[in-house]
Design a protein around this motif. Structure first.
Motif, mmCIF file in Angstrom:
data_model
loop_
_atom_site.group_PDB
_atom_site.id
_atom_site.type_symbol
_atom_site.label_atom_id
_atom_site.label_comp_id
_atom_site.label_asym_id
_atom_site.label_seq_id
_atom_site.Cartn_x
_atom_site.Cartn_y
_atom_site.Cartn_z
ATOM 1 N N VAL A 95 -39.577 -17.300 25.955
ATOM 2 C CA VAL A 95 -39.189 -18.600 25.230
ATOM 3 C C VAL A 95 -40.181 -18.488 23.989
ATOM 4 O O VAL A 95 -41.404 -18.398 24.254
ATOM 5 C CB VAL A 95 -39.452 -19.868 26.216
ATOM 6 C CG1 VAL A 95 -39.438 -21.128 25.429
ATOM 7 C CG2 VAL A 95 -38.611 -19.634 27.429
ATOM 8 N N SER A 96 -39.698 -18.990 22.825
ATOM 9 C CA SER A 96 -40.627 -19.104 21.706
ATOM 10 C C SER A 96 -41.203 -20.422 21.716
ATOM 11 O O SER A 96 -40.744 -21.578 22.099
ATOM 12 C CB SER A 96 -39.603 -18.980 20.500
ATOM 13 O OG SER A 96 -40.361 -19.381 19.280
ATOM 14 N N PRO A 97 -42.402 -20.377 21.252
ATOM 15 C CA PRO A 97 -43.147 -21.740 21.152
ATOM 16 C C PRO A 97 -42.624 -22.490 20.185
ATOM 17 O O PRO A 97 -43.003 -23.670 20.080
ATOM 18 C CB PRO A 97 -44.635 -21.194 20.846
ATOM 19 C CG PRO A 97 -44.411 -19.869 20.083
ATOM 20 C CD PRO A 97 -43.491 -19.303 20.816
ATOM 21 N N GLU A 98 -41.799 -22.055 19.378
ATOM 22 C CA GLU A 98 -41.035 -22.869 18.309
ATOM 23 C C GLU A 98 -39.837 -23.685 18.954
ATOM 24 O O GLU A 98 -39.279 -24.484 18.274
ATOM 25 C CB GLU A 98 -40.469 -22.021 17.173
ATOM 26 C CG GLU A 98 -41.586 -21.171 16.533
ATOM 27 C CD GLU A 98 -40.832 -20.259 15.314
ATOM 28 O OE1 GLU A 98 -39.858 -20.337 15.427
ATOM 29 O OE2 GLU A 98 -41.739 -19.423 14.952
ATOM 30 N N PRO A 152 -41.287 -25.873 25.389
ATOM 31 C CA PRO A 152 -42.806 -25.624 25.255
ATOM 32 C C PRO A 152 -43.606 -26.793 24.879
ATOM 33 O O PRO A 152 -44.904 -26.996 24.933
ATOM 34 C CB PRO A 152 -43.089 -24.323 24.830
ATOM 35 C CG PRO A 152 -41.946 -23.685 24.957
ATOM 36 C CD PRO A 152 -40.871 -24.752 24.652
ATOM 37 N N LYS A 153 -43.185 -27.183 23.556
ATOM 38 C CA LYS A 153 -43.905 -28.167 23.036
ATOM 39 C C LYS A 153 -44.052 -29.678 23.754
ATOM 40 O O LYS A 153 -45.113 -30.352 24.050
ATOM 41 C CB LYS A 153 -43.397 -28.730 21.561
ATOM 42 C CG LYS A 153 -43.307 -27.616 20.779
ATOM 43 C CD LYS A 153 -42.533 -27.916 19.516
ATOM 44 C CE LYS A 153 -42.741 -26.591 18.523
ATOM 45 N NZ LYS A 153 -41.925 -26.525 17.262
ATOM 46 N N LEU A 154 -42.979 -29.856 24.492
ATOM 47 C CA LEU A 154 -42.910 -31.149 25.821
ATOM 48 C C LEU A 154 -44.033 -31.026 26.739
ATOM 49 O O LEU A 154 -44.749 -31.578 26.982
ATOM 50 C CB LEU A 154 -41.662 -31.206 26.142
ATOM 51 C CG LEU A 154 -40.498 -31.799 25.568
ATOM 52 C CD1 LEU A 154 -39.107 -31.425 26.398
ATOM 53 C CD2 LEU A 154 -40.847 -32.864 25.077
ATOM 54 N N ILE A 155 -44.205 -29.569 27.259
ATOM 55 C CA ILE A 155 -45.235 -29.313 28.349
ATOM 56 C C ILE A 155 -46.508 -29.502 27.653
ATOM 57 O O ILE A 155 -47.423 -30.128 28.337
ATOM 58 C CB ILE A 155 -44.886 -27.706 28.805
ATOM 59 C CG1 ILE A 155 -43.591 -27.663 29.366
ATOM 60 C CG2 ILE A 155 -46.226 -27.384 29.731
ATOM 61 C CD1 ILE A 155 -43.316 -26.014 29.599
ATOM 62 N N TRP A 162 -41.199 -27.143 13.165
ATOM 63 C CA TRP A 162 -40.586 -26.341 13.841
ATOM 64 C C TRP A 162 -41.481 -24.881 14.078
ATOM 65 O O TRP A 162 -41.536 -24.204 15.033
ATOM 66 C CB TRP A 162 -39.150 -25.711 13.391
ATOM 67 C CG TRP A 162 -39.498 -25.059 11.874
ATOM 68 C CD1 TRP A 162 -39.644 -25.544 10.720
ATOM 69 C CD2 TRP A 162 -39.647 -23.623 11.649
ATOM 70 N NE1 TRP A 162 -39.705 -24.685 9.686
ATOM 71 C CE2 TRP A 162 -39.890 -23.324 10.150
ATOM 72 C CE3 TRP A 162 -39.564 -22.553 12.558
ATOM 73 C CZ2 TRP A 162 -40.012 -22.167 9.701
ATOM 74 C CZ3 TRP A 162 -39.895 -21.209 11.806
ATOM 75 C CH2 TRP A 162 -39.889 -21.165 10.647
ATOM 76 N N HIS A 163 -42.354 -24.439 13.143
ATOM 77 C CA HIS A 163 -42.978 -23.270 13.080
ATOM 78 C C HIS A 163 -44.506 -23.462 13.648
ATOM 79 O O HIS A 163 -45.294 -22.377 13.619
ATOM 80 C CB HIS A 163 -43.138 -22.795 11.783
ATOM 81 C CG HIS A 163 -43.681 -23.519 10.695
ATOM 82 N ND1 HIS A 163 -44.957 -23.885 10.556
ATOM 83 C CD2 HIS A 163 -43.034 -24.474 9.721
ATOM 84 C CE1 HIS A 163 -45.233 -24.854 9.561
ATOM 85 N NE2 HIS A 163 -43.914 -25.084 9.080
#
Length: 484
Positions: free
Chosen positions: A123-126, A130-133, A96-97
């Motif tokens: 939007v937080s990178p957490e 963003p993780k999908l992108i 998550w972090h």
């Protein structure tokens, strides 16, 4: 008849066994490793988390003296870590972090969309989008071979049942899913070129029955196929469900989260998320990153091994607060609210080279003070002025820290002694057997221990607050002076 709850945090899987009327019978935990890489990346191995879950459940059941068939319902809560079910991707859980997607989060934040607005406009990178992108851009090979990609709590339920589903809580709070606007934000997914990730599973409200344990899940968890698995929550949301009701909740664990109802969309606040905990209620979160993680980092700097309980007991016994002259801004993993800056960093003023026990106790205490002042700032930013604040999470177990939060915020701290996070997840597990999640919450309610603000403590924290705000101003000034 008994029910079980599993809470998977940042380093441990904790299991609890409860009666259907909410009595905690047994609780235990097992640890797992965090795998760190460069570039702000961190992850876990799902197989290790699953084994820790199974071992913790087995021990809790043994402590309760319960045969496998006695456990009739189960639910999971977890951090909003991302499980990437694809060949060749390891570690297969993005923590998550993890901050690998800072650039992707910034680009997403520039898009005018309700998903972005509900992420506080930054939007937080957490979060998961963003993780999908990042995954689509940087690991197209993995993206092309995805069998599934889920929140950790959802994947635990999938491993237990063999039935793919998503919890409403995680989908609304961490994914581009708008429950009050038709579900998945297909326009945003198309604009981001990530619409082709697997996401056809049903999204289930908190406490809805997913199904029975599969034969494999039952064997691995030491239970029977008569055990029903219910949709769970993100860990902080589980803590809010299990904490004292009818007041804002502070979940003080690895990170601190303040949860409140009926707040509008606002900068640096996450939400409101309709139905994320209870149906017909929308919850908003204001948070601080890596607060408990900061206390854990300080603990590990002691020259001799120490537990948090040993440290806080020594500090509580002191007649004079330690750390005069030490001042700390606790944003060592960025700031969620009020600044929404994942690149912000903490500040320590007045630190010496002394690593003796007294000096380390001072650093621990002043770190805790800085964290509590950050919580006050979050509450102020949310527009709250609570006279009562429900508290849950690891920091809530310590009377010293409950008093600190009461003095820093000026609110009564209401704490239910039996683990509120596990209790919230047990409420979700009990819901299919108890007539729904609200009925289960009523059954599980327990008297709270109330900590009142102390006049002398309030005065000390008021002085600290003035210094805290001045240090933030100075940090901004220094950053402006050093910009290229």
């Amino acid at each position: 008849m008994l029910i079980a709850a599993v809470d998977v945090g940042s380093a441990r899987a904790r299991a609890g066994v409860f009666t259907l009327d909410g009595q905690l019978v047994a609780r235990t935990s097992r640890g797992f490793a965090t795998l760190t890489m460069g570039g702000g990346q961190a992850g876990f191995a799902f197989a290790e988390i699953w084994q820790a879950t199974a071992d913790a459940l087995a021990e809790a059941r043994a402590m309760a003296g319960a045969p496998p068939e006695a456990i009739r319902a189960l639910a999971f809560d977890a951090t909003c870590s991302l499980v990437v079910d694809a060949p060749g991707f390891a570690p297969d859980v993005i923590a998550w972090h993890d901050h690998r997607a800072v650039a992707e989060a910034a680009a997403l934040s520039a898009i005018p969309h309700q998903v972005v607005a509900r992420a506080g406009g930054a939007v937080s990178p957490e979060m998961q989008t963003p993780k999908l992108i990042w995954l689509k851009r940087h690991r197209p090979d993995v993206w092309a071979s995805l069998r599934g990609i889920r929140d950790l709590g959802d994947h635990l339920a999938f491993r237990a049942t063999g039935i793919a589903s998503r919890a409403h809580c995680a989908a609304a709070a961490k994914w581009p899913w708008l429950p009050d606007q038709g579900g998945w934000a297909s326009d945003l997914l198309a604009e981001l070129d990530i619409a082709d990730f697997p996401h056809s599973e049903p999204v289930l409200p908190t406490g809805a029955a997913i199904g029975p344990l599969s034969a494999q899940g039952a064997a691995e968890l030491g239970l029977t196929r008569d055990c029903i698995v219910a949709a769970g929550l993100i860990d902080a949301f589980a803590g809010a469900l299990g904490a004292a009701p009818d007041m804002p909740a502070l979940i003080a664990g690895t990170s601190n989260c303040v949860m409140a109802r009926d707040l509008p969309v606002a900068p640096a606040l996450w939400g409101p998320y309709p139905g994320a905990i209870l149906p017909d209620e929308a919850v908003t979160e204001g948070g601080q990153s890596a607060t408990g993680a900061l206390l854990e980092w300080v603990r590990l700097q002691y020259p001799q091994p120490q537990s948090h309980d040993q440290i806080t007991q020594r500090i509580a016994a002191m007649t004079v607060e330690p750390g005069a002259g030490l001042q700390i801004l606790p944003d060592f993993k960025g700031n969620r609210a009020p600044f929404a800056d994942p690149l912000m960093r903490g500040v320590i003023h007045g630190q010496s080279l002394d690593r003796g026990q007294d000096a380390m106790d001072a650093l621990y205490w002043r770190s805790a003070v800085g964290i509590a002042l950050g919580t006050r700032q979050v509450i102020d930013h949310m527009g709250l002025a609570p006279t009562r604040l429900a508290m849950a999470g690891g920091q809530a177990r310590t009377a010293l820290l409950r008093q600190l939060y009461a003095d820093a915020t000026g609110a009564e701290i209401h704490w239910q002694p039996e683990d509120a996070v596990l209790r919230g997840t047990a409420i979700a597990a009990a819901a299919p057997l108890a007539g729904g999640v609200r009925a289960a919450r009523d059954r599980f309610a327990r008297p709270a221990v109330v900590t009142l603000p102390d006049a002398q403590g309030r005065a000390r924290r008021a002085r600290d607050w003035a210094v805290f705000l001045r240090m933030q101003q100075q940090r901004d000034e220094i950053l402006n002076m050093t910009k290229d």
